[in-house]
Every structure is written in structure tokens, then in C-alpha cells.
Design a protein around this motif. Structure first.
Motif: not given
Lengths: 219, 274
Positions: A115, A118-121, B67-69, B103-104, B106-107, B111
Motif C-alpha cells: 500500500x 501504491x501511495x508513492x506511485x 488514494x485508489x487503494x 498514476x498521473x 495519483x501523483x 498518504x
């Protein structure tokens, strides 16, 4: 007794070579099959499952016979040297067990790590290679050490496909000299020392991977 | 039941036309259970929103879908005007977004987690430089400099070469904040970031968040059980119940004069516990 050593050491050298190269094949197979096993792509998963179940679920000796005696026949017509068969056969066999060990270790990495990635891309490649795998490898080392030692001991089967390994040389010398106690005592000792070397190597690797971790210490 | 709250106050200095974060009719279900129920929420740029409410009310899910988790089942989430999970196709209608597009977007979001989730096999410095180097393509020296600045800001400039296991929980969480900030997000999400900490370590983490709020025009959403901090820090407090915003308002309104029964019951239960 000194006259026994050259032949035993020749056999030992074969055993060492098969073990080292077989280990590399096993680690590669384990990694690929573990990845396949957790892949989102169904055909890859099936392929990994078939590989794991076939090589775990049948006799290593029969697997070696297949590679050595059956593959050269039609319709396969694949002729491999005894040494290649030993390395590939042992590698595939232990790799199948290793795949399950590694899969468990990957699963055991806390979900929060993925996770955070994911949060850090981070890309899926970076996530696996830089974050998840190094942590999974650490957890896989104790059972992995077992498997590599198992691989070492299984090399004694390769004499049945005509390789002159340590076990083969020991039997050969015993027939010629009847110094049974000395010969098998030495063979036992050599296998034991080799196993300890594997143990030591894996401990060093564990120390390297565990750098910065304080298990049971501060948290 | 409507999702509209009694208070509709948004700080007057925030532009209403271009929210930094927008939830429109967002629904999230786990099987039979509806965790977010046609949720609408708009957060202006620079606004600090505290989210409170009983457990299971969907407050963490709100951050996790942003956060798209987690995926959502219905509705649209936008960050800085761009839909998070969908993108406009050639005809302008929305289609599921490609991984690259996601991804763009989300950047723009960072979090911080309750359980820190630092990478245990990397030093503090590596934790903070990993993503800027790998994702933003920063040169090592640049990333190191950025890491040093951020770690100085959270008061950990002397811990660069330590591993997470050598730090206290509060220090680990401050590293996690620096790690998220190193990606220069526009929106920061804090998911119960002090819940795993001993009480005496909460203060150092909250102080960092406080300073962050003062120094940056960062939009922040935080799920918290620290009512005192929410009251002092937030521009707006949202009380969540059963997947909806049951009531919202300025901290003074919501804590001082809650209008709805459920809110009153929750706040008095929390007060009794302290």
C-alpha cells in the motif's frame, strides 16, 4: 587411507559443481514459478501450478531418468549430457519446492508495504524488486537453506545416470578396497562439511538482508 | 435520509468553483455492506478537513478510495478537476482510465498510514529518496537534498542513516510524513496517524502536521480520533455515520453546537472516554 582421497575428491568436485549450478537453476525456477503462481494472468498461474505439482509430486529419480533416457527418444530427440541432466533435473525438482516457500514468504510481507508503494506511485516492477522481494527473501532463508541442503544430498542420485559423484566414488572404492568404514566415514564427513558451507553462506546472506532489522528489539 | 448536513459552512476564503478534491455520489460496497453511501464532499485547495466518526462509518475508506487503494462501485472522484479512475475519451465521455493516466492523477495525492509502513530494509534516507528517484526521475543528489530538507523539517536530520527499527514510533511516523511529502503531493491524507502511538509520542507527530499546515498551501484530509487536535487544526470537521457525512461544519459549530442527535451522542461518548 591417503590413497583413497584423490578419487573421493574427484567425486566431491562433481558433487560440488552439480550442487552449485543446480542451486542456481533451482533459485531461478523458484522465483519464476512463485511469480507465475501469484500472477494476475491465469495461464501463467496454471503453468506454474502444473510445474510445481509435477516436480513435487513425482520421484526425483524418475525425473532424472526421464531427462536422461526418455528425452533422447522420439518424439523429443533432446540429447543432454549426464551433467546437464543432473543440474537441470535437481534444479527443477528443488525449484518446485522453493516456489512454494517463496510464494509463502511474499504473501507474508505485510500488506501495508504494498500500500505504501501504491501511495508513492512506485511501478509494479520497482514495488516487487526493491520493496517486496528483499523482505520476502529474508523470510525465505531458513526454509531455503533446508532446500539447498536437500539438493546437495539428492546429488547422490546422479550416479544412476552415470555421473561419478562422491557417493559413486565411495561405492566404487569400497568394492575395490573393502575399507568400508574409512570410505563411508570420509564420505559422510565430506557431505557434512559441504552442508555446513551452505549453512554458512546462507547465514551470511541472511545477515546482509537483515541489516537494520532488530527482531524483537526496538520497534 | 439525505446526505445534507445542517451546517453547510465552508470557509469563506476558499473558492467554490474549483475544488481540489471532489466526491460526487460515491458508493463503495463490500458485499452486502455499504461503506460509502452516495457520498458528496468537496474540499477546496489548502483546506484542512478533519473526519471523525464511529468505527465502521467509512472514514478510512474515504481516504483509501481517494488514494485508489480501493475501487469504488459508483460515482466519481476528482482531484484538481481530473477524475481519478476514469478519463475522457475522444468524444469526451468518461471511460475507465489507463494505468498510466491513473498514476498521473495519483501523483497529486500522498498518504500517511496508521501503521507507518516504512520500508524496514532501507535507511531513513533511502525511504525518502526511493520514490522521487524511481518515479519522478530525480537525480540522486537532488533527491538526497530534498530528503535532507524534509527530514530537517520533521526534526530528524540526525537520523538519516538509521533504519526504521532503530526509531521510536513517533519518529517513524515523522519519516513517513517526510516520505510522502518528498513526492510533492497537492493533497495529503492522514489515516489515524497517531492511533498506533503512545500518548506521549502523539504530540511530536501532531506538531509536524501543524507546522505543515502553517507553511504550505497543502490540502489535507485527516481521519482522527484526536478531537482536540481536530478542533484546533481543521477548517472543517465532517462527522461520518453509516457511509455518509451526517453533519459538518467549522470546528466551533460541530464541537460547540452539534445539531443532530447522532453527532451529540458520539461527541459526548468521546468526551466521557477522556
Amino acid at each position: 587411507m591417503i590413497e583413497l582421497l584423490p578419487l573421493l575428491l574427484q567425486g566431491t568436485w562433481i558433487t560440488i559443481k552439480v550442487t552449485l549450478l543446480g542451486s542456481l537453476v533451482a533459485i531461478a525456477c523458484a522465483l519464476l514459478a512463485a511469480l507465475g503462481r501469484i500472477s494476475p494472468i491465469a495461464p501463467l498461474r496454471w503453468l506454474a501450478i502444473v510445474y510445481i505439482e509435477v516436480f513435487r509430486g513425482s520421484s526425483l529419480l524418475v525425473q532424472l531418468f526421464w531427462l536422461y533416457f526418455v528425452l533422447p527418444m522420439p518424439p523429443f530427440n533432446i540429447q543432454l549430457s549426464a551433467f546437464a541432466v543432473a543440474v537441470i533435473g535437481l534444479g527443477l525438482n528443488i525449484g518446485a519446492y522453493g516456489a512454494e516457500v517463496l510464494r509463502g514468504a511474499i504473501r507474508a510481507v505485510p500488506r501495508g508495504q504494498a500500500e505504501a508503494c501504491h501511495a508513492l506511485n512506485l511501478s509494479p516492477m520497482t514495488r516487487f524488486g526493491r520493496i517486496i522481494l528483499p523482505q520476502a527473501l529474508l523470510a525465505a532463508i531458513p526454509p531455503g537453506t533446508n532446500l539447498l541442503i536437500e539438493l546437495l544430498k539428492n546429488t547422490s542420485l546422479v550416479s544412476l545416470i552415470t555421473l561419478s559423484d562422491l557417493a559413486f566414488r565411495a561405492r566404487q572404492l569400497n568394492q575395490a578396497t573393502l575399507m568400508t568404514l574409512e570410505i563411508f566415514g570420509l564420505a559422510l564427513l565430506i557431505y557434512f562439511v559441504l552442508a555446513q558451507l551452505i549453512n554458512l553462506g546462507m547465514r551470511l546472506l541472511e545477515r546482509r538482508l537483515a541489516r537494520g532489522r532488530m527482531r524483537g528489539g526496538l520497534s | 435520509m439525505t446526505t445534507l448536513s445542517t451546517h453547510t459552512a465552508t470557509p469563506a476564503d476558499t473558492p467554490q468553483d474549483a475544488p481540489m478534491v471532489a466526491f460526487r455520489g460515491v458508493t463503495k460496497r463490500y458485499g452486502e455492506l455499504t461503506v460509502l453511501d452516495h457520498l458528496d464532499l468537496q474540499v477546496a485547495e489548502g483546506e484542512k478537513v478533519a473526519i471523525i466518526g464511529p468505527s465502521g462509518s467509512g472514514k478510512s475508506t474515504l481516504l483509501r478510495v481517494l488514494m485508489t487503494l480501493e475501487t469504488i462501485d459508483d460515482g466519481v472522484i476528482e482531484v484538481d478537476g481530473q477524475p481519478l479512475t476514469h478519463m475522457p475519451d475522444a468524444n469526451g465521455s468518461l471511460v475507465p482510465a489507463s494505468a498510466r493516466y491513473q498514476r498521473g492523477v495519483r501523483g497529486m495525492v500522498g498518504m500517511v498510514f496508521q501503521s507507518f509502513n516504512l520500508f524496514p530494509h532501507m535507511t531513513v534516507r533511502q525511504n525518502v529518496t526511493e520514490a522521487p528517484i524511481r518515479v519522478l526521475g530525480l537525480r540522486k543528489a537532488e533527491a538526497r537534498q530534498r530528503a535532507e530538507e524534509l527530514l530537517a523539517m520533521v526534526g530528524l536530520e540526525d537520523k538519516l542513516e538509521h533504519y526504521p527499527a532503530q526509531l521510536s514510533g513517533g519518529q517513524q511516523q515523522r519519516v513517513a510524513i517526510a516520505r510522502a511529502l518528498a513526492m510533492r503531493p497537492k493533497v495529503m491524507l492522514f489515516d489515524e496517524v497517531t492511533s498506533a502511538l503512545d500518548p506521549e509520542l502523539c504530540g511530536e507527530v501532531l506538531n509536524v502536521i501543524r507546522r505543515l499546515g502553517d507553511a504550505h498551501n497543502l490540502t489535507m484530509l485527516m481521519v482522527t480520533h484526536q478531537m482536540g487536535f481536530a478542533r484546533e487544526f481543521a477548517d472543517r470537521v465532517c462527522f461520518f455515520n453509516e457511509g455518509q457525512i451526517h453533519e459538518q461544519g467549522t470546528p466551533d459549530e460541530l464541537f460547540g453546537n452539534p445539531q443532530r442527535e447522532r453527532t451529540q451522542a458520539f461527541l459526548s461518548a468521546v468526551n466521557e472516554a477522556h
